[in-house]
Design a protein around this motif. Structure first.
Motif, PDB file in Angstrom:
ATOM      1  N   THR A  69       0.825  -1.213   0.000  1.00  0.00           N
ATOM      2  CA  THR A  69       0.000   0.000   0.000  1.00  0.00           C
ATOM      3  C   THR A  69       0.856   1.259   0.000  1.00  0.00           C
ATOM      4  O   THR A  69       1.624   1.478   0.937  1.00  0.00           O
ATOM      5  CB  THR A  69      -0.928   0.015   1.236  1.00  0.00           C
ATOM      6  N   PRO A  70       0.739   2.097  -1.031  1.00  0.00           N
ATOM      7  CA  PRO A  70       1.518   3.346  -1.072  1.00  0.00           C
ATOM      8  C   PRO A  70       0.904   4.426  -0.173  1.00  0.00           C
ATOM      9  O   PRO A  70      -0.312   4.487  -0.020  1.00  0.00           O
ATOM     10  CB  PRO A  70       1.431   3.757  -2.542  1.00  0.00           C
ATOM     11  N   GLN A  71       1.772   5.259   0.416  1.00  0.00           N
ATOM     12  CA  GLN A  71       1.304   6.351   1.264  1.00  0.00           C
ATOM     13  C   GLN A  71       1.244   7.670   0.493  1.00  0.00           C
ATOM     14  O   GLN A  71       0.381   8.502   0.751  1.00  0.00           O
ATOM     15  CB  GLN A  71       2.231   6.521   2.473  1.00  0.00           C
ATOM     16  N   VAL A  72       2.203   7.857  -0.430  1.00  0.00           N
ATOM     17  CA  VAL A  72       2.255   9.082  -1.234  1.00  0.00           C
ATOM     18  C   VAL A  72       2.420   8.736  -2.707  1.00  0.00           C
ATOM     19  O   VAL A  72       2.923   7.667  -3.043  1.00  0.00           O
ATOM     20  CB  VAL A  72       3.416  10.012  -0.805  1.00  0.00           C
ATOM     21  N   GLU A  73       1.952   9.637  -3.572  1.00  0.00           N
ATOM     22  CA  GLU A  73       2.116   9.471  -5.015  1.00  0.00           C
ATOM     23  C   GLU A  73       2.392  10.841  -5.617  1.00  0.00           C
ATOM     24  O   GLU A  73       2.218  11.855  -4.944  1.00  0.00           O
ATOM     25  CB  GLU A  73       0.872   8.844  -5.630  1.00  0.00           C
ATOM     26  N   VAL A  74       2.816  10.855  -6.872  1.00  0.00           N
ATOM     27  CA  VAL A  74       3.029  12.137  -7.552  1.00  0.00           C
ATOM     28  C   VAL A  74       1.952  12.329  -8.608  1.00  0.00           C
ATOM     29  O   VAL A  74       1.533  11.383  -9.270  1.00  0.00           O
ATOM     30  CB  VAL A  74       4.431  12.232  -8.196  1.00  0.00           C
ATOM     31  N   LYS A  75       1.474  13.578  -8.701  1.00  0.00           N
ATOM     32  CA  LYS A  75       0.495  13.922  -9.720  1.00  0.00           C
ATOM     33  C   LYS A  75       1.061  15.062 -10.548  1.00  0.00           C
ATOM     34  O   LYS A  75       1.691  15.966 -10.013  1.00  0.00           O
ATOM     35  CB  LYS A  75      -0.819  14.367  -9.078  1.00  0.00           C
ATOM     36  N   SER A  76       0.820  15.015 -11.854  1.00  0.00           N
ATOM     37  CA  SER A  76       1.300  16.080 -12.731  1.00  0.00           C
ATOM     38  C   SER A  76       0.449  17.321 -12.534  1.00  0.00           C
ATOM     39  O   SER A  76      -0.779  17.245 -12.455  1.00  0.00           O
ATOM     40  CB  SER A  76       1.218  15.638 -14.190  1.00  0.00           C
ATOM     41  N   ARG A  77       1.121  18.470 -12.471  1.00  0.00           N
ATOM     42  CA  ARG A  77       0.425  19.735 -12.303  1.00  0.00           C
ATOM     43  C   ARG A  77       1.090  20.752 -13.213  1.00  0.00           C
ATOM     44  O   ARG A  77       2.305  20.926 -13.164  1.00  0.00           O
ATOM     45  CB  ARG A  77       0.541  20.140 -10.829  1.00  0.00           C
ATOM     46  N   ARG A  78       0.317  21.407 -14.036  1.00  0.00           N
ATOM     47  CA  ARG A  78       0.865  22.389 -14.968  1.00  0.00           C
ATOM     48  C   ARG A  78       0.849  23.768 -14.317  1.00  0.00           C
ATOM     49  O   ARG A  78      -0.217  24.285 -13.970  1.00  0.00           O
ATOM     50  CB  ARG A  78       0.042  22.393 -16.256  1.00  0.00           C
ATOM     51  N   ILE A  79       2.039  24.360 -14.164  1.00  0.00           N
ATOM     52  CA  ILE A  79       2.152  25.682 -13.556  1.00  0.00           C
ATOM     53  C   ILE A  79       3.068  26.533 -14.417  1.00  0.00           C
ATOM     54  O   ILE A  79       4.234  26.200 -14.600  1.00  0.00           O
ATOM     55  CB  ILE A  79       2.704  25.592 -12.115  1.00  0.00           C
ATOM     56  N   GLY A  80       2.529  27.610 -14.975  1.00  0.00           N
ATOM     57  CA  GLY A  80       3.317  28.544 -15.765  1.00  0.00           C
ATOM     58  C   GLY A  80       4.031  27.911 -16.939  1.00  0.00           C
ATOM     59  O   GLY A  80       5.191  28.192 -17.194  1.00  0.00           O
ATOM     60  N   ALA A  90       5.075  24.907 -17.309  1.00  0.00           N
ATOM     61  CA  ALA A  90       5.926  23.756 -16.976  1.00  0.00           C
ATOM     62  C   ALA A  90       5.108  22.725 -16.210  1.00  0.00           C
ATOM     63  O   ALA A  90       4.235  23.076 -15.404  1.00  0.00           O
ATOM     64  CB  ALA A  90       7.102  24.206 -16.130  1.00  0.00           C
ATOM     65  N   ASN A  91       5.384  21.465 -16.474  1.00  0.00           N
ATOM     66  CA  ASN A  91       4.707  20.393 -15.743  1.00  0.00           C
ATOM     67  C   ASN A  91       5.568  19.975 -14.561  1.00  0.00           C
ATOM     68  O   ASN A  91       6.739  19.658 -14.715  1.00  0.00           O
ATOM     69  CB  ASN A  91       4.476  19.187 -16.652  1.00  0.00           C
ATOM     70  N   PHE A  92       4.961  19.958 -13.388  1.00  0.00           N
ATOM     71  CA  PHE A  92       5.663  19.537 -12.180  1.00  0.00           C
ATOM     72  C   PHE A  92       5.025  18.261 -11.656  1.00  0.00           C
ATOM     73  O   PHE A  92       3.803  18.092 -11.726  1.00  0.00           O
ATOM     74  CB  PHE A  92       5.582  20.614 -11.101  1.00  0.00           C
ATOM     75  N   GLN A  93       5.865  17.385 -11.132  1.00  0.00           N
ATOM     76  CA  GLN A  93       5.371  16.189 -10.454  1.00  0.00           C
ATOM     77  C   GLN A  93       5.211  16.571  -8.984  1.00  0.00           C
ATOM     78  O   GLN A  93       6.187  16.688  -8.257  1.00  0.00           O
ATOM     79  CB  GLN A  93       6.377  15.045 -10.595  1.00  0.00           C
ATOM     80  N   VAL A  94       3.979  16.772  -8.563  1.00  0.00           N
ATOM     81  CA  VAL A  94       3.713  17.234  -7.202  1.00  0.00           C
ATOM     82  C   VAL A  94       3.379  16.040  -6.310  1.00  0.00           C
ATOM     83  O   VAL A  94       2.439  15.295  -6.605  1.00  0.00           O
ATOM     84  CB  VAL A  94       2.533  18.238  -7.191  1.00  0.00           C
ATOM     85  N   ASN A 116      10.697  14.648  -5.628  1.00  0.00           N
ATOM     86  CA  ASN A 116       9.978  15.864  -6.026  1.00  0.00           C
ATOM     87  C   ASN A 116       9.393  16.616  -4.833  1.00  0.00           C
ATOM     88  O   ASN A 116       8.423  17.358  -4.978  1.00  0.00           O
ATOM     89  CB  ASN A 116       8.869  15.511  -7.021  1.00  0.00           C
ATOM     90  N   LYS A 117       9.997  16.406  -3.660  1.00  0.00           N
ATOM     91  CA  LYS A 117       9.493  17.046  -2.453  1.00  0.00           C
ATOM     92  C   LYS A 117       9.549  18.576  -2.541  1.00  0.00           C
ATOM     93  O   LYS A 117       8.782  19.278  -1.903  1.00  0.00           O
ATOM     94  CB  LYS A 117      10.302  16.578  -1.247  1.00  0.00           C
ATOM     95  N   ALA A 118      10.456  19.091  -3.380  1.00  0.00           N
ATOM     96  CA  ALA A 118      10.611  20.541  -3.523  1.00  0.00           C
ATOM     97  C   ALA A 118       9.348  21.188  -4.094  1.00  0.00           C
ATOM     98  O   ALA A 118       9.109  22.384  -3.875  1.00  0.00           O
ATOM     99  CB  ALA A 118      11.795  20.845  -4.435  1.00  0.00           C
ATOM    100  N   PHE A 119       8.540  20.416  -4.804  1.00  0.00           N
ATOM    101  CA  PHE A 119       7.332  20.969  -5.419  1.00  0.00           C
ATOM    102  C   PHE A 119       6.085  20.736  -4.565  1.00  0.00           C
ATOM    103  O   PHE A 119       4.965  20.930  -5.030  1.00  0.00           O
ATOM    104  CB  PHE A 119       7.120  20.369  -6.811  1.00  0.00           C
ATOM    105  N   ALA A 120       6.280  20.320  -3.330  1.00  0.00           N
ATOM    106  CA  ALA A 120       5.142  20.012  -2.460  1.00  0.00           C
ATOM    107  C   ALA A 120       4.261  21.236  -2.202  1.00  0.00           C
ATOM    108  O   ALA A 120       3.070  21.103  -1.940  1.00  0.00           O
ATOM    109  CB  ALA A 120       5.621  19.430  -1.138  1.00  0.00           C
ATOM    110  N   HIS A 121       4.838  22.439  -2.304  1.00  0.00           N
ATOM    111  CA  HIS A 121       4.049  23.653  -2.034  1.00  0.00           C
ATOM    112  C   HIS A 121       3.065  23.948  -3.162  1.00  0.00           C
ATOM    113  O   HIS A 121       2.224  24.832  -3.038  1.00  0.00           O
ATOM    114  CB  HIS A 121       4.981  24.858  -1.799  1.00  0.00           C
ATOM    115  N   PHE A 122       3.124  23.198  -4.291  1.00  0.00           N
ATOM    116  CA  PHE A 122       2.174  23.371  -5.392  1.00  0.00           C
ATOM    117  C   PHE A 122       0.912  22.538  -5.176  1.00  0.00           C
ATOM    118  O   PHE A 122       0.077  22.445  -6.064  1.00  0.00           O
ATOM    119  CB  PHE A 122       2.800  22.973  -6.727  1.00  0.00           C
TER     120      PHE A 122
END
Length: 158
Positions: free
Chosen positions: A72-83, A85-89, A150-156
């Motif tokens: 069972t995974p606890q966290v996953e990444v989702k693509s988010r388009r910001i300005g 650029a696509n970020f893996q949040v 990709n923890k750096a993009f967590a604020h998105f």
């Protein structure tokens, strides 16, 4: 949202173990509406797990539940388009989705295994996941690594 949320369907417990989680797993395992075949595959796999892990003091169903928990995974990444650029949040996984992902991964990697019957494949994957090995657990660790990278993009987060 214009439409109302769809009602949650109530699953009936399975005939052998009287567990709703087993029914959910069998529904994921089922192909082309053949539920009785899916039940027989699952029960055969659980029986095989019981035979192969006699020395373990746990019941086969508990071994299966532990295997699911290990996958069972606890966290996953989702693509988010910001300005532009696509970020893996990295996002925390909802409880319902956690269970669904672990079941689907366990079944998918069982199908990829090489053995004679699906019951044997499922048994092998359950035992591998119980021992923190196998494809499903690797997929979980991969998801966690991606989220960590990709923890750096967590604020998105949205």
């Amino acid at each position: 949202m214009r439409k109302s949320k769809p009602k949650k369907r109530i699953l009936l417990p399975d005939p052998k173990f009287h567990d709703v989680e087993v029914t959910r797993f069998v529904n994921n395992l089922m192909l082309q509406g053949k539920k009785s075949i899916a039940y027989s595959i699952f029960y055969d796999a659980i029986d095989m797990v019981g035979e192969k892990m006699k020395d373990s003091d746990k019941a086969p169903l508990d071994i299966w539940k532990q295997a699911l928990e290990n996958a069972t995974p606890q966290v996953e990444v989702k693509s988010r388009r910001i300005g532009g650029a696509n970020f893996q949040v990295p996002m925390e996984v909802r409880p319902e989705r956690k269970v669904s992902l672990s079941m689907k991964n366990l079944i998918a990697f069982a199908r990829k295994r090489s053995a004679h019957s699906m019951a044997e494949k499922l048994c092998a994957e359950i035992m591998a996941a119980y021992n923190n090995e196998g494809g499903a657990v690797k997929r979980k660790e991969e998801m966690h690594r991606m989220a960590e990278a990709n923890k750096a993009f967590a604020h998105f987060r949205f």
